[in-house]
Design a protein around this motif. Sequence first.
Motif, PDB file in Angstrom:
ATOM      1  N   ALA A  48       0.763  -1.459   0.231  1.00 47.09           N
ATOM      2  CA  ALA A  48       0.009   0.194  -0.061  1.00 47.09           C
ATOM      3  C   ALA A  48       0.990   1.172  -0.122  1.00 47.09           C
ATOM      4  CB  ALA A  48      -1.000   0.010   1.081  1.00 47.09           C
ATOM      5  N   SER A  49       2.340   1.080   0.255  1.00 42.54           N
ATOM      6  CA  SER A  49       3.028   2.386   0.523  1.00 42.54           C
ATOM      7  C   SER A  49       3.350   2.948  -0.848  1.00 42.54           C
ATOM      8  CB  SER A  49       4.299   2.000   1.284  1.00 42.54           C
ATOM      9  OG  SER A  49       5.053   1.093   0.446  1.00 42.54           O
ATOM     10  N   THR A  50       3.536   4.372  -0.709  1.00 42.98           N
ATOM     11  CA  THR A  50       4.073   4.998  -1.940  1.00 42.98           C
ATOM     12  C   THR A  50       5.128   5.977  -1.707  1.00 42.98           C
ATOM     13  OG1 THR A  50       2.563   6.812  -1.552  1.00 42.98           O
ATOM     14  CG2 THR A  50       1.588   5.185  -2.828  1.00 42.98           C
ATOM     15  N   GLY A  51       5.685   6.080  -0.455  1.00 41.01           N
ATOM     16  CA  GLY A  51       6.762   7.021  -0.170  1.00 41.01           C
ATOM     17  C   GLY A  51       8.109   6.620  -0.654  1.00 41.01           C
ATOM     18  N   LYS A  52       9.270   7.429  -1.102  1.00 39.04           N
ATOM     19  CA  LYS A  52      10.437   7.156  -1.340  1.00 39.04           C
ATOM     20  C   LYS A  52      11.209   6.482   0.003  1.00 39.04           C
ATOM     21  CE  LYS A  52      10.655  11.135  -4.498  1.00 39.04           C
ATOM     22  NZ  LYS A  52      11.541  12.272  -4.763  1.00 39.04           N
ATOM     23  N   ILE A  53      10.889   6.692   0.994  1.00 38.09           N
ATOM     24  CA  ILE A  53      11.366   6.122   2.220  1.00 38.09           C
ATOM     25  C   ILE A  53      10.378   5.472   2.983  1.00 38.09           C
ATOM     26  CG2 ILE A  53      12.704   6.571   4.341  1.00 38.09           C
ATOM     27  CD1 ILE A  53      14.411   7.402   1.983  1.00 38.09           C
ATOM     28  N   ILE A  54      10.687   4.112   3.464  1.00 34.66           N
ATOM     29  CA  ILE A  54       9.703   3.528   4.263  1.00 34.66           C
ATOM     30  C   ILE A  54      10.263   3.067   5.647  1.00 34.66           C
ATOM     31  CG2 ILE A  54       8.646   0.925   4.142  1.00 34.66           C
ATOM     32  CD1 ILE A  54       8.978   1.147   1.146  1.00 34.66           C
ATOM     33  N   ALA A  55       9.501   3.261   6.429  1.00 33.40           N
ATOM     34  CA  ALA A  55       9.689   2.964   7.970  1.00 33.40           C
ATOM     35  C   ALA A  55       8.795   1.835   8.432  1.00 33.40           C
ATOM     36  CB  ALA A  55       9.728   4.276   8.702  1.00 33.40           C
ATOM     37  N   ILE A  56       9.236   0.898   9.156  1.00 26.00           N
ATOM     38  CA  ILE A  56       8.339  -0.251   9.765  1.00 26.00           C
ATOM     39  C   ILE A  56       8.504  -0.150  11.195  1.00 26.00           C
ATOM     40  CG2 ILE A  56       7.977  -2.586   9.878  1.00 26.00           C
ATOM     41  CD1 ILE A  56       9.227  -2.955   7.253  1.00 26.00           C
ATOM     42  N   LEU A  57       7.534   0.267  11.996  1.00 28.91           N
ATOM     43  CA  LEU A  57       7.580   0.233  13.392  1.00 28.91           C
ATOM     44  C   LEU A  57       6.470  -0.645  14.075  1.00 28.91           C
ATOM     45  CD1 LEU A  57       6.767   4.208  13.427  1.00 28.91           C
ATOM     46  CD2 LEU A  57       9.040   3.131  13.116  1.00 28.91           C
ATOM     47  N   CYS A 111      11.787  -0.721  14.974  1.00 28.72           N
ATOM     48  CA  CYS A 111      12.080   0.667  14.363  1.00 28.72           C
ATOM     49  C   CYS A 111      13.074   0.317  13.102  1.00 28.72           C
ATOM     50  CB  CYS A 111      12.247   1.570  15.085  1.00 28.72           C
ATOM     51  SG  CYS A 111      12.137   3.090  14.155  1.00 28.72           S
ATOM     52  N   VAL A 112      12.666   0.343  11.876  1.00 29.79           N
ATOM     53  CA  VAL A 112      13.620   0.471  10.636  1.00 29.79           C
ATOM     54  C   VAL A 112      13.344   1.326   9.817  1.00 29.79           C
ATOM     55  CG1 VAL A 112      14.505  -1.936  11.112  1.00 29.79           C
ATOM     56  CG2 VAL A 112      12.477  -1.474   9.609  1.00 29.79           C
ATOM     57  N   VAL A 113      14.184   1.890   9.088  1.00 33.14           N
ATOM     58  CA  VAL A 113      13.917   2.649   7.871  1.00 33.14           C
ATOM     59  C   VAL A 113      14.856   2.214   6.748  1.00 33.14           C
ATOM     60  CG1 VAL A 113      14.279   4.980   7.113  1.00 33.14           C
ATOM     61  CG2 VAL A 113      13.552   4.971   9.294  1.00 33.14           C
ATOM     62  N   MET A 114      14.204   2.257   5.626  1.00 35.96           N
ATOM     63  CA  MET A 114      14.878   1.754   4.260  1.00 35.96           C
ATOM     64  C   MET A 114      14.499   2.572   3.166  1.00 35.96           C
ATOM     65  SD  MET A 114      13.280  -1.742   3.739  1.00 35.96           S
ATOM     66  CE  MET A 114      11.503  -2.158   3.426  1.00 35.96           C
ATOM     67  N   PRO A 115      15.396   2.731   2.265  1.00 36.87           N
ATOM     68  CA  PRO A 115      14.741   3.356   0.878  1.00 36.87           C
ATOM     69  C   PRO A 115      13.927   2.618   0.195  1.00 36.87           C
ATOM     70  CG  PRO A 115      17.017   2.778   0.645  1.00 36.87           C
ATOM     71  CD  PRO A 115      16.745   2.404   2.297  1.00 36.87           C
ATOM     72  N   ARG A 116      13.215   3.060  -0.536  1.00 41.42           N
ATOM     73  CA  ARG A 116      12.226   2.217  -1.489  1.00 41.42           C
ATOM     74  C   ARG A 116      13.014   1.274  -2.348  1.00 41.42           C
ATOM     75  NH1 ARG A 116       7.037   2.390  -1.519  1.00 41.42           N
ATOM     76  NH2 ARG A 116       5.938   1.233  -3.104  1.00 41.42           N
TER      77      ARG A 116
END
Length: 265
Positions: free
Chosen positions: A88-97, A159-164
């Motif tokens: 469902a995501s559309t962002g350039k950066i994705i965070a999973i919390l 909590c992780v962050v990654m580029p698309r």
Amino acid sequence: MAKKVFASVIIPVFNQLAFTKQCLESLISDSDRSPYEIIVIDNASTDGTREYLEQKAKELEHTDDNLIAIFNKKNLGVAPAWNQGLKASTGKIIAILNNDIVLTYGWFRALVWAMESHQLALISPFAEGGELNYDLKERALEFTKKNLGALWEGYDFSCVVMPRTTYEKIGLFDEGYLVGGYEDTDYCHRLKKARMKFGICGAAFIHHYGSQTLGEFKKRGDKHAKHNLDYFISKWKENPSKGVGSWRSKIKRSWRKFKLRWDYM
């Protein structure tokens, strides 16, 4: 008019409404960021979570943020929920919390900066665990000031962050892991296989209460842990927990704690 999206924040939830509220409030209240597309996957909660998410989505309609709530009729587990969020995501950066974390001012900006500085495919902040019985804002400022450029081996999927681009290359999480457990280990194993780097950085500090949702499953006698470990071993022909309890690993963990306590913290 569609809202501009820079970051998609994915949060799976199952009951634990008080934690979800605290997590979302800390997420939204951070003013040092770009707009968020917040995707919350409700895994069949029964404690008023749905009503809260519907109300919060309405509250954000006239802001730069957007909340998308996905309601499952039954609990699908962690990996399927993460995958629903990714699709469902559309962002350039994705965070999973996780929903049992509390974020601090500038956490997202700091993680993106550190991720780009260290050229990582996935990054986590340093997370303090247990009860929130200290001044989080003060502790975060002190810690990040001393550890701004620090990077440690490992990952923390609270909590992780990654580029698309990471998601586009590695793909979805393996749904062969039941409820929760080892799906994050599997993902990072795939990152290693693809020669993509990840780590935990000192540029951001958050609080993580710790395994609130999985704890509820364990109380009910859920037996997913052995299946997930066996599944990982069958898939990768290696045991991810091998050496975890060895004297070498214990010394390594103790030394890391010592350095964090005296050199950094």
